[in-house]
Design a protein around this motif. Structure first.
Motif, PDB file in Angstrom:
ATOM      1  N   GLY B  53       0.829  -1.190   0.000  1.00  0.00           N
ATOM      2  CA  GLY B  53       0.000   0.000   0.000  1.00  0.00           C
ATOM      3  C   GLY B  53       0.863   1.238   0.000  1.00  0.00           C
ATOM      4  N   GLY B  54       0.366   2.312  -0.581  1.00  0.00           N
ATOM      5  CA  GLY B  54       1.124   3.550  -0.629  1.00  0.00           C
ATOM      6  C   GLY B  54       2.194   3.472  -1.697  1.00  0.00           C
ATOM      7  N   ARG B  55       2.766   4.622  -2.030  1.00  0.00           N
ATOM      8  CA  ARG B  55       3.809   4.658  -3.045  1.00  0.00           C
ATOM      9  C   ARG B  55       5.026   5.364  -2.494  1.00  0.00           C
ATOM     10  NH1 ARG B  55       2.940   2.068  -7.828  1.00  0.00           N
ATOM     11  NH2 ARG B  55       0.732   1.774  -8.200  1.00  0.00           N
ATOM     12  N   GLY B  56       6.203   4.854  -2.815  1.00  0.00           N
ATOM     13  CA  GLY B  56       7.446   5.511  -2.399  1.00  0.00           C
ATOM     14  C   GLY B  56       7.798   6.616  -3.371  1.00  0.00           C
ATOM     15  N   THR B  59      12.535   7.264  -8.342  1.00  0.00           N
ATOM     16  CA  THR B  59      13.873   7.746  -8.692  1.00  0.00           C
ATOM     17  C   THR B  59      14.005   7.718 -10.201  1.00  0.00           C
ATOM     18  OG1 THR B  59      14.673   5.497  -8.440  1.00  0.00           O
ATOM     19  CG2 THR B  59      14.966   6.967  -6.559  1.00  0.00           C
ATOM     20  N   GLY B  60      12.884   7.842 -10.892  1.00  0.00           N
ATOM     21  CA  GLY B  60      12.925   7.834 -12.348  1.00  0.00           C
ATOM     22  C   GLY B  60      11.603   7.346 -12.888  1.00  0.00           C
ATOM     23  N   GLY B  61      11.398   6.043 -12.877  1.00  0.00           N
ATOM     24  CA  GLY B  61      10.198   5.456 -13.457  1.00  0.00           C
ATOM     25  C   GLY B  61       8.977   5.584 -12.562  1.00  0.00           C
ATOM     26  N   ARG B  62       8.131   4.537 -12.620  1.00  0.00           N
ATOM     27  CA  ARG B  62       6.913   4.510 -11.835  1.00  0.00           C
ATOM     28  C   ARG B  62       7.306   4.385 -10.358  1.00  0.00           C
ATOM     29  NH1 ARG B  62       2.719   0.148 -11.185  1.00  0.00           N
ATOM     30  NH2 ARG B  62       4.406  -1.271 -11.696  1.00  0.00           N
ATOM     31  N   PRO B  63       6.712   5.175  -9.464  1.00  0.00           N
ATOM     32  CA  PRO B  63       7.095   5.050  -8.056  1.00  0.00           C
ATOM     33  C   PRO B  63       6.741   3.656  -7.515  1.00  0.00           C
ATOM     34  CG  PRO B  63       5.263   6.593  -8.330  1.00  0.00           C
ATOM     35  CD  PRO B  63       5.721   6.221  -9.699  1.00  0.00           C
ATOM     36  N   PRO B  64       7.616   3.077  -6.684  1.00  0.00           N
ATOM     37  CA  PRO B  64       7.388   1.708  -6.216  1.00  0.00           C
ATOM     38  C   PRO B  64       6.254   1.635  -5.187  1.00  0.00           C
ATOM     39  CG  PRO B  64       9.293   2.647  -5.116  1.00  0.00           C
ATOM     40  CD  PRO B  64       8.845   3.655  -6.119  1.00  0.00           C
ATOM     41  N   LEU B  67       5.957  -1.989   0.698  1.00  0.00           N
ATOM     42  CA  LEU B  67       5.588  -3.190   1.440  1.00  0.00           C
ATOM     43  C   LEU B  67       5.664  -2.896   2.927  1.00  0.00           C
ATOM     44  CD1 LEU B  67       7.635  -5.855  -0.549  1.00  0.00           C
ATOM     45  CD2 LEU B  67       5.152  -5.494  -0.612  1.00  0.00           C
ATOM     46  N   GLN B  68       4.723  -3.466   3.678  1.00  0.00           N
ATOM     47  CA  GLN B  68       4.762  -3.300   5.133  1.00  0.00           C
ATOM     48  C   GLN B  68       4.544  -4.628   5.815  1.00  0.00           C
ATOM     49  OE1 GLN B  68       1.919  -0.225   6.281  1.00  0.00           O
ATOM     50  NE2 GLN B  68       3.653   0.718   7.359  1.00  0.00           N
ATOM     51  N   PHE B  69       5.289  -4.835   6.901  1.00  0.00           N
ATOM     52  CA  PHE B  69       5.065  -6.017   7.717  1.00  0.00           C
ATOM     53  C   PHE B  69       3.751  -5.824   8.465  1.00  0.00           C
ATOM     54  CE2 PHE B  69       6.002  -8.069  11.979  1.00  0.00           C
ATOM     55  CZ  PHE B  69       5.656  -9.338  11.550  1.00  0.00           C
ATOM     56  N   ASN B  70       2.887  -6.848   8.424  1.00  0.00           N
ATOM     57  CA  ASN B  70       1.616  -6.772   9.138  1.00  0.00           C
ATOM     58  C   ASN B  70       1.769  -7.419  10.509  1.00  0.00           C
ATOM     59  OD1 ASN B  70      -0.988  -6.689  10.020  1.00  0.00           O
ATOM     60  ND2 ASN B  70      -1.691  -8.364   8.700  1.00  0.00           N
ATOM     61  N   SER B  71       2.133  -6.603  11.495  1.00  0.00           N
ATOM     62  CA  SER B  71       2.436  -7.159  12.813  1.00  0.00           C
ATOM     63  C   SER B  71       1.180  -7.652  13.530  1.00  0.00           C
ATOM     64  CB  SER B  71       3.163  -6.127  13.680  1.00  0.00           C
ATOM     65  OG  SER B  71       2.336  -5.008  13.876  1.00  0.00           O
ATOM     66  N   ARG B  72       0.002  -7.382  12.954  1.00  0.00           N
ATOM     67  CA  ARG B  72      -1.244  -7.864  13.564  1.00  0.00           C
ATOM     68  C   ARG B  72      -1.752  -9.139  12.867  1.00  0.00           C
ATOM     69  NH1 ARG B  72      -3.135  -3.885  17.535  1.00  0.00           N
ATOM     70  NH2 ARG B  72      -1.098  -3.107  18.152  1.00  0.00           N
TER      71      ARG B  72
END
Lengths: 388, 388
Positions: B53-56, B59-64, B67-72
């Motif tokens: 979820g979300g976009r970083g 650094t050029g192309g499509r923003p990545p 990924l997030q760890f789901n601690s729940r």
């Protein structure tokens, strides 16, 4: 950092250490896909590091083709630099010595002349083995003092005047390969472990003029926060007679000031023995001289009180004694074992092996070779090399 | 064994520890192919362990996509079993406590009644957190005695009568998940390290009635050959006054017989203080009582002479003091630091941090949770779990 076990370097390690003998073994061991494993094995075969040949036993289908590490894919230079002599060897990638030579030097001549001599000797052993500089994959060097491992520079080495901060790797530029430098005790510890693959926790204790210790955790050299782990020569020891000895470091009752080679000579002279070197004291003990025997055994007891504490703390599988004083053998071991069994916890002491090195002269060279080989075949480096 | 860094478990670790935030990061970090990484990330997302979820920043192309760890994605039970009390907590997969409860027990009642009580408390905290037994992914338990880690059985624990060889994991069968048992000092050491990812070498020294040490090498618990590493309470200590103290183990002048909590109480009574527990001595020191202060500081000096030797040998980044006597704080630390700086080598002592635990009461529970989480999310276990 975790190691990359499905990388080409890791696959190579599994074959080198005998954990895998075929592509199927590698798939089973790493959980990587058959395609990934095959592609990386092909890269390693193309790089001449693995060879394919022969067939294993079938467990049903087509018998698997066996993989073998090609230890003759290159060679390494191994340098064991001492205070008064240097040994240089060229070995294959399984640390088998192909040619070796020893030569007297004086470490106090400084890095320029000494490393020029090492280079001359290296060219000689390479020629003797029918190899050239281009065949050298890596260089490993053990030196008698503390080293910043990441840069290969000695750090205030007490018995290597003129060597502080000298970039030792720069002397080996002609080989255009990685150069690894470490202190002689860590290097000897690697040599005592033998070929890669052991996962034991081991202490290699060198008793020469000084006393130092190589610490092996799970088969690898443990260095600690500043790289000074294993520096046991200046641990405080209470003497049963309450007497005080001042160490060359300025502190009182350091282990090596009481039980190192220099202390042994000092005590032998004080006891009236006509000796002028530690080696003579050790030889007299080997010949059964009562006074020398008791001095060596007593040094063993003192070393043993420190090792007893370290056995409780570190719970090693093995302790290997090396260095000039360790060549006294039985009387030293008897003193060490007496103190360890008297003071270490039974659980930690029960299965502990304490032995003298089988090949103290060779472990410096073998260890330097292993350091170079492990560095060269390191999982990440192989990955980078194949990517080029 | 090397870890399998391109495995699903390893990819998960890279995200959990913040080393990677996208599929592209994982490809760069592990050297595995984009297809392999994507397939494994998809497995982890399907297993609810990773969320996308979300976009970083591009650094050029499509923003990545991040990924997030789901601690729940699940929870673990964390049990800190003491001699007179037990704390039970339920935490998420990042060791965040969701609910916790403490209760008095008597360890000498034996495993049957004590573990039944633990189970009752565990059901209570799960209910409090709105969870059920089916949500529990792993159980972690710290106990006040030596444990064979691979089987979870105490091994001749001196202060746990009736517990020798008892299979503690069998009491947690209802959760149908892995159960990890270790001695309380190793567990506290994990708790002091905080969340996974640190690669430091650390000693966590517990000074309670006895004295023990958790040894952390490169962020992981170091156990040694028989699992007894860190057993420093019975290291021999010479007393400056030459006097001899017999330890409960039968040996003379063990560290804990001179500087443990029991010794502190004994010496305080002998000095005329009207105290009946170690805690009272520690409280008097905190209130500025001169005799109690000097006794605590002297215990610190004695502990410091042993730590000085271990600093030379192990060269740790940090030493953390914990346990009841460590709550005395400054006077204990002053004694320890005095002895360490007097006797440890300058290189090893220079950057060494010696501190008292910030949360001694909590580190047992957090450590037990971390042990369970690391076991559950271990690279190989995740691999197996996803393969099912």
């Amino acid at each position: 950092m975790p190691h990359i076990s499905a990388s080409a370097g890791a696959l190579l390690r599994h074959v080198r250490t005998g954990r895998a003998r075929s592509r199927a073994d590698l798939v089973a061991l790493t959980g990587a896909s058959r395609n990934t494993v095959s592609a990386r094995v092909d890269q390693l075969i193309a790089a001449n590091l693995l060879a394919e040949g022969g067939r294993g036993w079938s467990t049903g289908g087509r018998p698997p083709t066996l993989l073998q590490f090609n230890s003759r894919a290159g060679c390494v230079l191994a340098v064991d630099l001492g205070v008064t002599s240097v040994d240089v060897a060229v070995t294959d990638l399984s640390a088998q010595v192909l040619a070796t030579v020893g030569h007297p030097i004086d470490i106090a001549d400084g890095p320029g002349p000494v490393l020029a001599e090492v280079d001359r000797l290296a060219q000689g052993v390479l020629a003797e083995a029918g190899l050239t500089s281009a065949d050298v994959c890596a260089v490993g060097i053990g030196v008698p003092g503390p080293v910043e491992f990441s840069t290969g520079r000695p750090s205030h080495p007490p018995i290597m005047p003129g060597w502080h901060d000298h970039p030792i790797p720069s002397a080996f530029g002609r080989y255009e390969c990685p150069v690894f430098v470490d202190n002689d005790v860590n290097v000897m510890a690697l040599g005592e472990m033998g070929v890669a693959g052991s996962v034991q926790d081991v202490l290699v204790v060198k008793v020469g003029t000084g006393i130092g210790c190589g610490v092996i955790v799970d088969g690898r050299v443990y260095r600690g926060a500043q790289g000074s782990a294993g520096d046991i020569g200046h641990i405080y020891v209470a003497r049963p007679d309450g007497r005080t000895v001042i160490c060359r470091c300025g502190n009182e009752n350091c282990l090596e000031a009481i039980a190192g080679g220099g202390a042994l000579l000092r005590d032998a002279v004080a006891a009236g023995l006509p000796v002028t070197s530690t080696r003579e004291v050790v030889e007299r003990a080997a010949q059964g001289d009562g006074i020398a025997l008791e001095l060596v055994r007593d040094a063993g007891r003192t070393i043993g009180t420190v090792l007893a504490a370290l056995v409780n703390f570190f719970n090693p599988h093995r302790i290997v004694m090396t260095g000039g004083v360790a060549q006294a053998g039985v009387p030293l071991l008897a003193g060490i074992r007496e103190a360890v069994y008297r003071r270490a916890m039974p659980l930690a002491a029960r299965a502990l092996e304490i032995t003298v090195s089988d090949a103290p002269d060779l472990s410096g060279r073998v260890g330097a070779a292993l350091m170079a080989i492990e560095g060269f075949l390191d999982e990440d480096s192989v990955h980078e090399a194949l990517a080029r």
